[in-house]
Structure formats: C-alpha cells, structure tokens
Scaffold this motif. Structure first.
Motif, PDB file in Angstrom:
ATOM      1  N   UNK A  35       0.843  -1.205   0.000  1.00 55.90           N
ATOM      2  CA  UNK A  35       0.000   0.000   0.000  1.00 55.90           C
ATOM      3  C   UNK A  35       0.873   1.248   0.000  1.00 55.90           C
ATOM      4  N   UNK A  36       1.901   1.263   0.842  1.00 53.27           N
ATOM      5  CA  UNK A  36       2.812   2.410   0.912  1.00 53.27           C
ATOM      6  C   UNK A  36       3.493   2.635  -0.433  1.00 53.27           C
ATOM      7  N   UNK A  37       3.837   1.556  -1.122  1.00 53.17           N
ATOM      8  CA  UNK A  37       4.513   1.675  -2.414  1.00 53.17           C
ATOM      9  C   UNK A  37       3.594   2.262  -3.488  1.00 53.17           C
ATOM     10  N   UNK A  38       2.302   1.978  -3.394  1.00 53.35           N
ATOM     11  CA  UNK A  38       1.347   2.446  -4.406  1.00 53.35           C
ATOM     12  C   UNK A  38       0.801   3.845  -4.139  1.00 53.35           C
ATOM     13  N   UNK A  39       0.890   4.317  -2.911  1.00 49.72           N
ATOM     14  CA  UNK A  39       0.358   5.654  -2.598  1.00 49.72           C
ATOM     15  C   UNK A  39       1.524   6.632  -2.535  1.00 49.72           C
ATOM     16  N   UNK A  40       1.505   7.589  -3.422  1.00 50.41           N
ATOM     17  CA  UNK A  40       2.594   8.560  -3.515  1.00 50.41           C
ATOM     18  C   UNK A  40       2.793   9.285  -2.192  1.00 50.41           C
TER      19      UNK A  40
END
Length: 131
Positions: free
Chosen positions: A78-83
């Motif tokens: 999730x952290x990787x996909x949310x800028x």
C-alpha cells in the motif's frame, strides 16, 4: 445492501482523518485493488455486490499478486502504491479503508473473507479474532 459512494467515502475520510475526500478516494482505490488480488470466487463477488459500483469494479479487477501478502507486506505494498506514503501512514490508510469494508461486509461475510487471507488480517480490518 449496497453502500452509496458518498457514504463509503465519508466513512473512510472520517476514519482516516483525511483533509480531503480525494485522499480517502486514493487510499480506497489502492487498498481495494490489493485486497481484490487476495479474494477469489463467491467471496469476492459477494463483497463487491455490497460496495459502491466504482469500488466494486476495482475489487473485481485487482492488481495481480503472485502470492498472498502477509499483513505486513500488504501495508508495505500500500505504501509503495500511494505517492508520498510511509509504512506508518499506509497502516492508517489500510485501517481506515478495511474497517469500513468490514462494516459493509458484516460479520458472516467478513469471517469468510478472513479465511481466504493470511493470518493477521483481522487486525487490519479492526476486528481482532480470538486465537
């Protein structure tokens, strides 16, 4: 019962303490796309039927996952996909979205969802299960 889009976003916005509906929307899209990759068959279809239509489509057309992610890896993804997200903010995002999804699903469907997921997702949904 299908939730209206605005009611869903209002709930996510409130739980995530987001400053804008756009932040809640971005988190919901990413997290439902990741969740959809982990659910199969009737369980995914039943959950999708309860979500607002645009979010149901995201759940039904998920990001591909080679293997089920542990709760920790789900948060990292999730952290990787949310800028601009960190693991800490992603944990908050996941909690805001999945606790709302748990409300929408209801206890019976949530129990079936948790059976399809690796151990520990009950905490991400805000519904700790007895061990």
């Amino acid at each position: 019962m299908t939730w209206r889009r605005q009611a869903f976003l209002d709930q996510v916005t409130e739980r995530g303490e987001y400053e804008s509906v756009q932040e809640a929307e971005r988190a919901a899209r990413v997290i439902l796309a990741l969740l959809g990759a982990h659910l199969v068959g009737q369980i995914r279809a039943r959950l999708a039927a309860r979500l607002p239509e645009d979010y149901a489509l995201i759940l039904l057309n998920p990001l591909q996952s080679a293997e089920p992610l542990t709760p920790e890896r789900f948060v990292r993804a999730t952290a990787a996909w949310i800028e601009g997200a960190t693991e800490q903010t992603a944990t908050w995002d996941v909690s805001a979205v999945l606790s709302t999804v748990a409300d929408i699903a209801g206890e019976e469907l949530l129990g079936q969802i948790l059976l399809q997921l690796p151990t520990g997702y009950d905490l991400l949904f805000g519904r700790p299960q007895p061990t």
